[in-house]
Design an enzyme around this catalytic site. Structure first.
Site, mmCIF file in Angstrom:
data_model
loop_
_atom_site.group_PDB
_atom_site.id
_atom_site.type_symbol
_atom_site.label_atom_id
_atom_site.label_comp_id
_atom_site.label_asym_id
_atom_site.label_seq_id
_atom_site.Cartn_x
_atom_site.Cartn_y
_atom_site.Cartn_z
ATOM 1 N N PRO A 216 3.696 6.265 11.837
ATOM 2 C CA PRO A 216 4.953 6.169 11.070
ATOM 3 C C PRO A 216 4.949 4.866 10.276
ATOM 4 O O PRO A 216 4.559 3.823 10.793
ATOM 5 C CB PRO A 216 6.046 6.146 12.139
ATOM 6 C CG PRO A 216 5.372 5.994 13.453
ATOM 7 C CD PRO A 216 3.914 6.286 13.293
ATOM 8 N N LYS B 149 -0.503 5.357 -5.602
ATOM 9 C CA LYS B 149 -1.576 5.056 -6.580
ATOM 10 C C LYS B 149 -2.409 6.285 -6.895
ATOM 11 O O LYS B 149 -2.795 6.527 -8.038
ATOM 12 C CB LYS B 149 -2.482 3.934 -6.029
ATOM 13 C CG LYS B 149 -1.751 2.640 -5.751
ATOM 14 C CD LYS B 149 -2.647 1.623 -5.080
ATOM 15 C CE LYS B 149 -3.057 1.959 -3.656
ATOM 16 N NZ LYS B 149 -1.953 1.975 -2.682
ATOM 17 N N GLY C 101 0.818 -1.209 0.000
ATOM 18 C CA GLY C 101 0.000 0.000 0.000
ATOM 19 C C GLY C 101 0.849 1.255 0.000
ATOM 20 O O GLY C 101 2.093 1.198 0.144
ATOM 21 N N ASP C 102 0.217 2.403 -0.223
ATOM 22 C CA ASP C 102 0.881 3.715 -0.193
ATOM 23 C C ASP C 102 2.005 3.845 -1.224
ATOM 24 O O ASP C 102 2.990 4.546 -0.998
ATOM 25 C CB ASP C 102 1.443 4.012 1.215
ATOM 26 C CG ASP C 102 0.358 3.964 2.271
ATOM 27 O OD1 ASP C 102 -0.792 4.321 1.949
ATOM 28 O OD2 ASP C 102 0.657 3.557 3.409
ATOM 29 N N GLY D 283 -5.811 5.755 1.838
ATOM 30 C CA GLY D 283 -5.562 7.201 1.874
ATOM 31 C C GLY D 283 -4.750 7.517 0.635
ATOM 32 O O GLY D 283 -3.599 7.107 0.532
ATOM 33 N N HIS D 284 -5.360 8.169 -0.324
ATOM 34 C CA HIS D 284 -4.698 8.433 -1.609
ATOM 35 C C HIS D 284 -4.433 9.925 -1.752
ATOM 36 O O HIS D 284 -5.359 10.737 -1.763
ATOM 37 C CB HIS D 284 -5.570 7.917 -2.766
ATOM 38 C CG HIS D 284 -5.717 6.423 -2.760
ATOM 39 N ND1 HIS D 284 -6.423 5.723 -3.703
ATOM 40 C CD2 HIS D 284 -5.217 5.489 -1.909
ATOM 41 C CE1 HIS D 284 -6.350 4.433 -3.441
ATOM 42 N NE2 HIS D 284 -5.641 4.261 -2.348
ATOM 43 N N THR D 285 -3.152 10.263 -1.850
ATOM 44 C CA THR D 285 -2.770 11.675 -1.937
ATOM 45 C C THR D 285 -2.671 12.105 -3.391
ATOM 46 O O THR D 285 -2.040 11.419 -4.199
ATOM 47 C CB THR D 285 -1.390 11.891 -1.264
ATOM 48 O OG1 THR D 285 -1.411 11.237 -0.002
ATOM 49 C CG2 THR D 285 -1.094 13.372 -1.091
ATOM 50 N N GLN E 7 -4.900 -0.258 -1.194
ATOM 51 C CA GLN E 7 -3.986 -1.198 -0.525
ATOM 52 C C GLN E 7 -2.952 -1.739 -1.532
ATOM 53 O O GLN E 7 -2.630 -1.055 -2.487
ATOM 54 C CB GLN E 7 -4.762 -2.353 0.146
ATOM 55 C CG GLN E 7 -5.568 -1.956 1.358
ATOM 56 C CD GLN E 7 -6.888 -1.276 1.038
ATOM 57 O OE1 GLN E 7 -7.685 -1.796 0.285
ATOM 58 N NE2 GLN E 7 -7.123 -0.125 1.630
HETATM 59 P P1 GDP Z 1 -1.437 5.648 -2.199
HETATM 60 O O1 GDP Z 1 -2.158 5.169 -1.013
HETATM 61 O O2 GDP Z 1 -0.826 4.527 -2.991
HETATM 62 O O3 GDP Z 1 -2.242 6.556 -3.074
HETATM 63 O O4 GDP Z 1 -0.206 6.500 -1.656
HETATM 64 P P2 GDP Z 1 -0.258 7.607 -0.475
HETATM 65 O O5 GDP Z 1 -0.888 8.835 -1.003
HETATM 66 O O6 GDP Z 1 -0.802 7.015 0.773
HETATM 67 O O7 GDP Z 1 1.280 7.805 -0.192
HETATM 68 C C1 GDP Z 1 2.130 8.198 -1.216
HETATM 69 C C2 GDP Z 1 2.849 9.475 -0.775
HETATM 70 O O8 GDP Z 1 3.907 9.729 -1.668
HETATM 71 C C3 GDP Z 1 1.987 10.718 -0.843
HETATM 72 O O9 GDP Z 1 2.407 11.590 0.173
HETATM 73 C C4 GDP Z 1 2.297 11.293 -2.207
HETATM 74 O O10 GDP Z 1 2.089 12.692 -2.273
HETATM 75 C C5 GDP Z 1 3.729 10.959 -2.332
HETATM 76 N N1 GDP Z 1 4.249 10.697 -3.672
HETATM 77 C C6 GDP Z 1 3.665 10.046 -4.711
HETATM 78 N N2 GDP Z 1 4.545 9.921 -5.724
HETATM 79 C C7 GDP Z 1 5.693 10.509 -5.311
HETATM 80 C C8 GDP Z 1 6.985 10.678 -5.900
HETATM 81 O O11 GDP Z 1 7.270 10.254 -7.018
HETATM 82 N N3 GDP Z 1 7.916 11.342 -5.161
HETATM 83 C C9 GDP Z 1 7.662 11.813 -3.913
HETATM 84 N N4 GDP Z 1 8.626 12.433 -3.266
HETATM 85 N N5 GDP Z 1 6.469 11.658 -3.337
HETATM 86 C C10 GDP Z 1 5.503 11.004 -4.015
HETATM 87 P P1 IMO Z 2 -3.765 2.650 0.505
HETATM 88 O O1 IMO Z 2 -4.903 2.456 -0.456
HETATM 89 C C1 IMO Z 2 -1.221 0.957 3.601
HETATM 90 C C2 IMO Z 2 -3.031 -2.049 6.237
HETATM 91 C C3 IMO Z 2 -3.162 -1.650 7.689
HETATM 92 C C4 IMO Z 2 -2.997 -3.002 8.338
HETATM 93 C C5 IMO Z 2 -3.727 -3.937 7.386
HETATM 94 C C6 IMO Z 2 -5.157 -4.237 7.775
HETATM 95 O O2 IMO Z 2 -3.630 4.019 1.039
HETATM 96 O O3 IMO Z 2 -2.513 2.082 -0.071
HETATM 97 P P2 IMO Z 2 -7.408 -2.819 7.689
HETATM 98 O O4 IMO Z 2 -7.762 -1.517 8.325
HETATM 99 O O5 IMO Z 2 -7.481 -2.822 6.204
HETATM 100 O O6 IMO Z 2 -8.130 -3.977 8.284
HETATM 101 O O7 IMO Z 2 -5.855 -3.045 8.083
HETATM 102 O O8 IMO Z 2 -3.717 -3.274 6.119
HETATM 103 N N1 IMO Z 2 -3.641 -1.105 5.260
HETATM 104 C C7 IMO Z 2 -2.945 -0.247 4.514
HETATM 105 N N2 IMO Z 2 -1.623 0.041 4.495
HETATM 106 N N3 IMO Z 2 -2.051 1.560 2.728
HETATM 107 C C8 IMO Z 2 -3.372 1.267 2.713
HETATM 108 O O9 IMO Z 2 -4.201 1.757 1.788
HETATM 109 C C9 IMO Z 2 -3.876 0.354 3.655
HETATM 110 N N4 IMO Z 2 -5.106 -0.128 3.938
HETATM 111 C C10 IMO Z 2 -4.944 -1.019 4.907
HETATM 112 O O10 IMO Z 2 -2.150 -0.757 8.062
HETATM 113 O O11 IMO Z 2 -1.639 -3.390 8.333
HETATM 114 MG MG MG Z 3 -2.203 5.486 1.044
#
Ligand code: GDP
Ligand code: IMO
Ligand code: MG
Length: 428
Positions: free
Chosen positions: A303, A16, A12-13, A40-42, A223
């Site tokens: 974190p 996307k 995840g994170d 959580g999609h930024t 995820q």
């Molecule tokens: P998602 O859940 O897959 O949509 O990802 P998140 O939004 O939870 O976390 C990705 C983080 O990386 C966010 O703070 C974005 O703004 C940041 N991000 C995405 N692509 C890049 C990149 O290429 N470089 C940097 N420095 N940050 C990025």
């Molecule tokens: P995005 O879409 C990162 C993780 C949780 C935990 C496990 C189960 O932003 O990438 P849950 O609440 O789904 O039952 O938790 O999955 N988890 C994620 N980790 N990014 C996510 O979503 C996540 N969604 C769930 O931290 O380990």
């Molecule tokens: Mg995320």
């Protein structure tokens, strides 16, 4: 074949949200197909910085219809809050479609998520506490409430009554908690339902029609594959399928309509919550990456655990998803770090393992086999063309591509929409 899955390929994170926002320019529809507001999609674009949890990341484009499909579990209060916040900032959400088949995350699911985590003690999963697991449990147990159920008061009452009785037995007898008030839950859910009524409809029909017309549809993953209920590091997973299979089921489309299954990888690894992470860094380099990349949860603020890129997990993720191409994000985070490490195999009891172990207790004992690559001093941050990248960064990307076994067609060099390198068009 105009549907494209944009899928989390690690834990995840991966970024996307940024990638979907970028690719949505070339699509007419963006469909969230699984998970809930655990995501959580930024997105950072010309309208500002946004953190989306349920609303698809294509919402910023006027020509895009954002769809929340059947496979998603929806916390109604959260969705309303998100819609209001977007509207306040001038983002039009009127085109949103919410599947009448999508299950509702009820207040008792959130309560149970917390109680279950407490009861797990040292074996806690580290869930996001958003009620996601309990909502999917009820869906599978066929006692879930669907958004469409809220449109018929009598039917909703009939569905809710036995569930509340069952939850109250669980809450009071197993957890020693206070019982919940059926009337209050009923009233509130109906209010939310009335508020969201205008969006609720048959998402399958809307998606199906777009595909029949040859429109490009982006299926937005939440995820990541390593959190998949079937193929992830069970039990340290989420309760849905974030993979391409989940995209088909969740959105209600067939395999012949999928033109691409695109894995989004970040240039290193992060994980929030419990469970094995072979390449985890417990040192200064890990702390440095966490701080410079601000690796703190978008949803919970926790974190994130940080480690080097795990090539064994990446190969596995590519295999179980059948990735047709990959996107590499956060390359810029590694600017100035040398060497850059890459885990190419695992070692267990003196033996080299090439394949991702399927047994958790085996995985937990694996050690990484490292390959060190030279880092780069000239920054990649903000680059928009492959040719602009330092030779060492190019070398790293090409090696990753070999290790994953799938072409890297896009590279992200910063969080903003335009900080993107397109090596080959993915959505076309
Ligand atoms: P998602 O859940 O897959 O949509 O990802 P998140 O939004 O939870 O976390 C990705 C983080 O990386 C966010 O703070 C974005 O703004 C940041 N991000 C995405 N692509 C890049 C990149 O290429 N470089 C940097 N420095 N940050 C990025
Ligand atoms: P995005 O879409 C990162 C993780 C949780 C935990 C496990 C189960 O932003 O990438 P849950 O609440 O789904 O039952 O938790 O999955 N988890 C994620 N980790 N990014 C996510 O979503 C996540 N969604 C769930 O931290 O380990
Ligand atoms: Mg995320």
């Amino acid at each position: 074949m105009p549907a494209f899955g944009i899928l989390g390929a690690q834990w995840g994170d991966e970024g996307k949200g940024k990638i979907v926002d970028f690719l949505a320019e070339q699509a007419t529809m963006v469909v969230r197909f699984s998970g809930g507001n655990n995501a959580g999609h930024t997105v950072i674009n010309n309208k500002g910085e946004f953190k989306l949890h349920l609303v698809p990341s294509g919402v910023f484009w006027q020509h895009v219809t954002p769809v929340i499909a059947a496979g998603v579990v929806v916390d109604l209060a959260q969705l309303i809050e998100e819609i209001d916040a977007l509207e306040e900032r001038g983002v039009d959400t009127q085109r949103l479609v919410l599947s009448d088949h999508a299950h509702v995350v009820m207040p008792y699911h959130v309560q149970l998520d917390h109680l279950e985590e407490q009861a797990r003690g040292n074996n806690a999963i580290g869930t996001t506490g958003r009620g996601i697991g309990p909502a999917y449990v009820d869906k599978a147990a066929r006692v879930g409430i669907r958004t469409g159920d809220l449109l018929d008061e009598a039917y909703f009452a009939q569905r809710l009554e036995p569930v509340v009785a069952q939850k109250n037995a669980l809450l009071t007898k197993v957890y020693g908690a206070e019982p919940i008030d059926e009337a209050a839950i009923y009233k509130q859910a109906l209010e939310y339902g009335a508020r969201l009524r205008r969006y609720v409809g048959s998402a399958e029909q809307v998606v199906g029609q777009a595909l029949r017309h040859g429109e490009r549809v982006v299926l937005e993953g939440a995820q990541g594959a390593m959190l998949d209920l079937d193929h992830g590091t069970y039990p340290y997973v989420t309760s849905s399928s974030p993979m391409i299979g989940g995209a088909l089921t969740g959105a209600g489309v067939g395999p012949h309509q999928i033109a691409g299954a695109v894995g989004v990888f970040k240039a290193y690894s992060t994980r929030v919550g419990g469970g094995p992470m072979v390449t985890e860094l417990d040192d200064e380099v890990g702390n440095e990456i966490r701080e410079r990349a601000w690796e703190y949860g978008t949803t919970t603020g926790r974190p994130r655990r940080v480690g080097w890129f795990d090539g064994v997990a990446a190969r596995y993720s590519a295999q179980v998803n059948g990735f047709t191409s990959c996107v590499l994000t956060r390359l810029d985070v590694l600017d100035g770090i040398s060497p850059v490490r890459l885990c190419v195999a695992y070692e267990l009891d003196g033996k080299r393992l090439e394949d991702f172990p399927s047994v958790l207790s085996v995985l937990e004992r694996c050690e990484p086999v490292w390959e060190d690559l030279p880092g780069w001093t000239n920054p990649t941050a903000g680059a928009t063309r492959f040719a602009q990248l330092p030779e060492e960064a190019k070398g790293f990307i090409l090696r990753l591509q070999q290790v994953i076994g799938t072409p890297i067609d896009m590279i992200s060099t910063g969080p903003k929409r335009e900080e993107t390198i397109v090596v080959r068009q993915i959505v076309s």
